[in-house]
Write a protein that holds these residues in place. Structure first.
Motif, mmCIF file in Angstrom:
data_model
loop_
_atom_site.group_PDB
_atom_site.id
_atom_site.type_symbol
_atom_site.label_atom_id
_atom_site.label_comp_id
_atom_site.label_asym_id
_atom_site.label_seq_id
_atom_site.Cartn_x
_atom_site.Cartn_y
_atom_site.Cartn_z
ATOM 1 N N LEU A 199 -16.579 8.633 7.026
ATOM 2 C CA LEU A 199 -16.506 7.530 6.068
ATOM 3 C C LEU A 199 -15.580 6.463 6.635
ATOM 4 C CD1 LEU A 199 -17.495 6.808 3.158
ATOM 5 C CD2 LEU A 199 -15.311 7.682 2.343
ATOM 6 N N ASP A 200 -16.104 5.249 6.854
ATOM 7 C CA ASP A 200 -15.251 4.213 7.444
ATOM 8 C C ASP A 200 -14.595 3.367 6.358
ATOM 9 O OD1 ASP A 200 -17.238 2.511 6.542
ATOM 10 O OD2 ASP A 200 -18.084 2.144 8.532
ATOM 11 N N GLU A 201 -13.683 2.498 6.798
ATOM 12 C CA GLU A 201 -12.852 1.743 5.857
ATOM 13 C C GLU A 201 -13.666 0.783 5.006
ATOM 14 O OE1 GLU A 201 -8.873 -1.159 5.858
ATOM 15 O OE2 GLU A 201 -9.703 -0.400 7.738
ATOM 16 N N GLN A 202 -14.665 0.109 5.611
ATOM 17 C CA GLN A 202 -15.420 -0.854 4.821
ATOM 18 C C GLN A 202 -16.250 -0.153 3.754
ATOM 19 O OE1 GLN A 202 -17.163 -4.152 6.795
ATOM 20 N NE2 GLN A 202 -18.567 -4.638 5.133
ATOM 21 N N THR A 203 -16.809 1.004 4.065
ATOM 22 C CA THR A 203 -17.545 1.747 3.039
ATOM 23 C C THR A 203 -16.615 2.155 1.914
ATOM 24 O OG1 THR A 203 -19.086 2.589 4.702
ATOM 25 C CG2 THR A 203 -18.970 3.789 2.624
ATOM 26 N N TRP A 204 -15.412 2.587 2.261
ATOM 27 C CA TRP A 204 -14.408 2.956 1.255
ATOM 28 C C TRP A 204 -14.134 1.773 0.315
ATOM 29 C CZ3 TRP A 204 -11.868 7.418 -0.047
ATOM 30 C CH2 TRP A 204 -10.717 7.302 -0.836
ATOM 31 N N ASN A 205 -14.005 0.581 0.889
ATOM 32 C CA ASN A 205 -13.716 -0.600 0.077
ATOM 33 C C ASN A 205 -14.951 -1.080 -0.688
ATOM 34 O OD1 ASN A 205 -11.031 -0.671 0.990
ATOM 35 N ND2 ASN A 205 -11.563 -1.899 2.765
ATOM 36 N N ASP A 206 -16.093 -1.111 -0.024
ATOM 37 C CA ASP A 206 -17.303 -1.634 -0.662
ATOM 38 C C ASP A 206 -17.747 -0.790 -1.856
ATOM 39 O OD1 ASP A 206 -17.340 -3.661 1.145
ATOM 40 O OD2 ASP A 206 -19.061 -2.953 2.294
ATOM 41 N N LEU A 207 -17.580 0.524 -1.765
ATOM 42 C CA LEU A 207 -17.996 1.411 -2.847
ATOM 43 C C LEU A 207 -16.887 1.648 -3.868
ATOM 44 C CD1 LEU A 207 -20.171 4.072 -0.965
ATOM 45 C CD2 LEU A 207 -20.876 1.949 -2.093
ATOM 46 N N LEU A 208 -15.778 0.898 -3.744
ATOM 47 C CA LEU A 208 -14.664 0.972 -4.705
ATOM 48 C C LEU A 208 -14.118 2.391 -4.813
ATOM 49 C CD1 LEU A 208 -16.202 -1.239 -7.567
ATOM 50 C CD2 LEU A 208 -14.951 -1.963 -5.521
ATOM 51 N N LEU A 209 -13.988 3.062 -3.679
ATOM 52 C CA LEU A 209 -13.580 4.464 -3.703
ATOM 53 C C LEU A 209 -12.095 4.639 -4.006
ATOM 54 C CD1 LEU A 209 -15.700 5.928 -0.771
ATOM 55 C CD2 LEU A 209 -16.127 6.009 -3.231
ATOM 56 N N ALA A 210 -11.274 3.637 -3.749
ATOM 57 C CA ALA A 210 -9.865 3.747 -4.125
ATOM 58 C C ALA A 210 -9.726 3.834 -5.642
ATOM 59 C CB ALA A 210 -9.076 2.553 -3.574
ATOM 60 N N LYS A 211 -10.460 2.979 -6.345
ATOM 61 C CA LYS A 211 -10.427 3.018 -7.810
ATOM 62 C C LYS A 211 -11.038 4.314 -8.325
ATOM 63 C CE LYS A 211 -11.487 0.172 -11.856
ATOM 64 N NZ LYS A 211 -12.119 -1.097 -12.335
ATOM 65 N N TYR A 212 -12.114 4.754 -7.700
ATOM 66 C CA TYR A 212 -12.744 6.015 -8.108
ATOM 67 C C TYR A 212 -11.805 7.188 -7.882
ATOM 68 C CZ TYR A 212 -15.730 10.132 -7.902
ATOM 69 O OH TYR A 212 -16.263 11.392 -8.083
ATOM 70 N N SER A 213 -11.081 7.183 -6.781
ATOM 71 C CA SER A 213 -10.137 8.269 -6.499
ATOM 72 C C SER A 213 -9.044 8.313 -7.552
ATOM 73 C CB SER A 213 -9.523 8.089 -5.108
ATOM 74 O OG SER A 213 -10.513 8.205 -4.105
ATOM 75 N N GLY A 214 -8.600 7.142 -8.016
ATOM 76 C CA GLY A 214 -7.609 7.115 -9.087
ATOM 77 C C GLY A 214 -8.117 7.778 -10.344
ATOM 78 N N LEU A 215 -9.395 7.558 -10.652
ATOM 79 C CA LEU A 215 -10.006 8.209 -11.822
ATOM 80 C C LEU A 215 -10.117 9.716 -11.601
ATOM 81 C CD1 LEU A 215 -11.615 7.889 -14.548
ATOM 82 C CD2 LEU A 215 -13.666 7.733 -13.105
ATOM 83 N N LEU A 216 -10.464 10.103 -10.381
ATOM 84 C CA LEU A 216 -10.709 11.506 -10.061
ATOM 85 C C LEU A 216 -9.429 12.327 -10.035
ATOM 86 C CD1 LEU A 216 -13.198 13.253 -9.191
ATOM 87 C CD2 LEU A 216 -12.509 12.813 -6.835
ATOM 88 N N THR A 217 -8.333 11.732 -9.594
ATOM 89 C CA THR A 217 -7.096 12.479 -9.361
ATOM 90 C C THR A 217 -6.081 12.295 -10.474
ATOM 91 O OG1 THR A 217 -6.169 10.633 -8.076
ATOM 92 C CG2 THR A 217 -7.407 12.296 -6.871
ATOM 93 N N ARG A 218 -6.500 11.860 -11.629
ATOM 94 C CA ARG A 218 -5.580 11.663 -12.742
ATOM 95 C C ARG A 218 -4.858 12.974 -13.064
ATOM 96 N NH1 ARG A 218 -8.541 9.724 -17.953
ATOM 97 N NH2 ARG A 218 -9.221 8.137 -16.449
ATOM 98 N N GLY A 219 -3.526 12.946 -13.092
ATOM 99 C CA GLY A 219 -2.756 14.141 -13.393
ATOM 100 C C GLY A 219 -2.719 15.154 -12.267
ATOM 101 N N THR A 220 -2.900 14.700 -11.023
ATOM 102 C CA THR A 220 -2.952 15.593 -9.862
ATOM 103 C C THR A 220 -1.823 15.251 -8.898
ATOM 104 O OG1 THR A 220 -5.357 15.686 -10.077
ATOM 105 C CG2 THR A 220 -4.429 16.479 -8.012
ATOM 106 N N SER A 221 -1.230 16.266 -8.291
ATOM 107 C CA SER A 221 -0.124 16.053 -7.367
ATOM 108 C C SER A 221 -0.616 15.463 -6.055
ATOM 109 C CB SER A 221 0.608 17.372 -7.102
ATOM 110 O OG SER A 221 -0.109 18.151 -6.157
ATOM 111 N N ILE A 222 0.310 15.156 -5.169
ATOM 112 C CA ILE A 222 -0.031 14.631 -3.858
ATOM 113 C C ILE A 222 -0.893 15.610 -3.072
ATOM 114 C CG2 ILE A 222 2.175 15.495 -2.948
ATOM 115 C CD1 ILE A 222 0.184 12.418 -1.701
ATOM 116 N N PHE A 223 -0.719 16.914 -3.284
ATOM 117 C CA PHE A 223 -1.489 17.910 -2.536
ATOM 118 C C PHE A 223 -2.963 17.849 -2.916
ATOM 119 C CE2 PHE A 223 2.807 19.582 -3.390
ATOM 120 C CZ PHE A 223 3.290 19.580 -2.093
#
Length: 516
Positions: A42-66
């Motif tokens: 998965l390259d950086e532009q795909t990560w940005n284009d598919l809004l995966l940073a925002k999706y990861s925030g939704l996915l990892t709610r209440g989750t530690s760094i691990f």
């Protein structure tokens, strides 16, 4: 009470209110870089284009760094979801009581305020310097010289006192910052070990794997913990400045970690995987719709939606053995559709599920090109940025089958060259990969009909539908009126549009359109 349960109550630290620390993106990605540097498709532009940073925030709610680091790794991984992970997620979805117990055992992980994967995999753990063996002698020497100075009348003895005191001060100053950083890392490792021990004390089916080495986790936790006297008011400062307890524990605890690196790495990976699965369970419980994806040769998604939308409209997507050219009116949701398909393909490969009622999809790497922008600081125009991304996608296609999600290709040049370049690039990509492209240049549909099936996003009875064919009625000029433009501008735009349409159909019969 079982022995492990008794020991766990003695382990550092006692349960506290969980805190979700705001970790930087580089910290979350560090585990993948350190432990799995070659496992990323998965390259950086795909990560940005598919809004995966925002999706990861939704996915990892209440989750530690691990757990965050493990979910990030899975999204990037080319290996896909493991059967063990999917089986554990399904089992926990069916057993809320066991899920609650495992979550409780892992709650302490959220107290970790730094990432430690670089320490365990990347940064070399150096041996303590040889002179560190002499550290116990410094405070003894200071006390001895003070006694000697008080008992004698020799002023020179106070120079020895000053020398020992300066030596103690120099050691503290030299290792102050490394000790501060290590204290946070050590505390994070202890939270791993504490949760490991707590899991070993549970009489649950999914906790049995933790029981065999829970005693070892408790032992290492005790070795890493500072002296209990350090928690007494005023004692810690006395121990540190006079007896160098903090410096000596710094070297001793690092030696423990170095001696047990393989075991700690395994503990980290197992704990991160478990917490990631727990995060997926919590996430899926919040979703109105999801399904376990079957593996297929194309893309078949029934009532698929995007999880980032609060009130998403679902769509059916059926692409069998052939890519798609998608058209539709302005603002109808073509880009959202592309992101929805791209994200669901990623989650099917990384986690095994889709946000749909039914799903049968290919398990291939996904690459997107949706938000190319110019870079003035690098002297790169929009078209040059688009060409660079096109070269990257063509190079990826040479490496093996993949899915390419492309929106409005080659916007940065004139109409004719945009269509010509797009047709050539898309034909090459479609011959090697599954291509899903959206464009307002409708003439691309007949040019690419052998490679891509034409589909149109339409609104039917207040619902969006993806139907075969090409957009017949555009709305770009109609939106001028809807957006409050002067009526004369809209009429002039319609006049130019009608003339161009007639000219393209019968170029030899049209007179030059004069400005009014």
């Amino acid at each position: 009470m079982r022995l492990l349960e008794k020991l766990s109550r003695l382990l550092l630290p006692a349960s506290q209110a969980a805190i979700d620390y705001p970790f930087a993106a580089s910290d979350v990605a560090q585990y993948r870089h350190s432990a799995h540097p070659e496992d990323s498709v998965l390259d950086e532009q795909t990560w940005n284009d598919l809004l995966l940073a925002k999706y990861s925030g939704l996915l990892t709610r209440g989750t530690s760094i691990f757990g965050q680091q493990e979910l990030h790794r899975r999204l990037h991984s080319g290996n896909g979801a493991t059967m063990d992970s999917m089986a554990r997620v399904r089992a926990l979805l069916d057993d809320p009581a066991q899920e609650s117990l495992l979550l409780q055992a892992c709650t302490g992980l959220r107290q970790a305020d730094c990432e430690v994967s670089a320490t365990l995999w990347q940064n070399a753990m150096r041996d303590a310097p040889r002179w560190s063996r002499l550290l116990p002698g410094l405070p003894l020497g200071l006390l001895a010289t003070v006694v000697l100075a008080l008992a004698s009348a020799w002023p020179a003895v106070w120079l020895l006192v000053l020398g020992f005191w300066l030596a103690l001060l120099a050691v503290q100053m030299r290792y102050h910052e490394p000790m501060q950083s290590w204290t946070r890392q050590r505390a994070a490792l202890q939270q791993l070990l504490r949760s490991h021990t707590l899991l070993g004390g549970l009489d649950q089916p999914l906790a049995r794997d933790w029981q065999t080495d829970a005693a070892e986790a408790a032992r290492l936790n005790r070795l890493l913990a500072p002296s209990p006297l350090a928690s007494l008011p005023g004692v810690a400062e006395y121990q540190d400045w006079l007896w160098l307890a903090n410096v000596r524990h710094y070297f001793a605890s690092r030696a423990v970690v170095k001696a047990h690196l393989p075991w700690l790495r395994d503990c980290f990976a197992r704990m991160a995987a478990l917490e990631a699965d727990l995060a997926l369970v919590c996430h899926l419980r919040r979703q109105p719709r999801y399904c376990w994806a079957e593996q297929g040769d194309g893309v078949a998604l029934v009532q698929v939606a995007h999880p980032l939308l609060e009130q998403p409209q679902t769509l059916d997507v059926q692409l069998a053995h052939k890519g798609a050219f998608i058209s539709g009116q302005n603002g109808i949701g073509k880009s959202t559709l592309l992101r929805t398909v791209g994200l669901n393909l990623l989650t099917a490969r990384a986690f095994g599920f889709c946000y749909a009622a039914q799903a049968s999809v290919v398990r291939l790497p996904v690459y997107a090109s949706m938000q190319s922008e110019d870079a003035l600081d690098q002297g790169e125009s929009l078209y040059l940025a688009e060409l660079r991304r096109a070269r990257e996608l063509l190079a990826r296609a040479e490496q093996g089958r993949a899915v390419f999600i492309i929106d409005e290709i080659f916007r940065g040049t004139n109409h004719l060259e945009s269509i010509s370049a797009a047709a050539a690039v898309l034909q090459r990509l479609a011959a090697q990969a599954l291509v899903i492209v959206s464009s307002h240049n409708l003439v691309l549909a007949p040019l690419l009909q052998r490679e891509l099936e034409p589909w149109c996003v339409r609104r039917h009875q207040q619902q969006l539908r993806l139907m075969p064919g090409v957009l017949a009625e555009t709305n770009g000029i109609a939106l001028l009126d809807a957006q409050g433009f002067d009526g004369a501008i809209a009429r002039r735009a319609r006049q130019v549009y009608d003339w161009l349409s007639a000219y393209m159909a019968h170029p030899g019969e049209q007179e030059l359109l004069l400005l009014l």
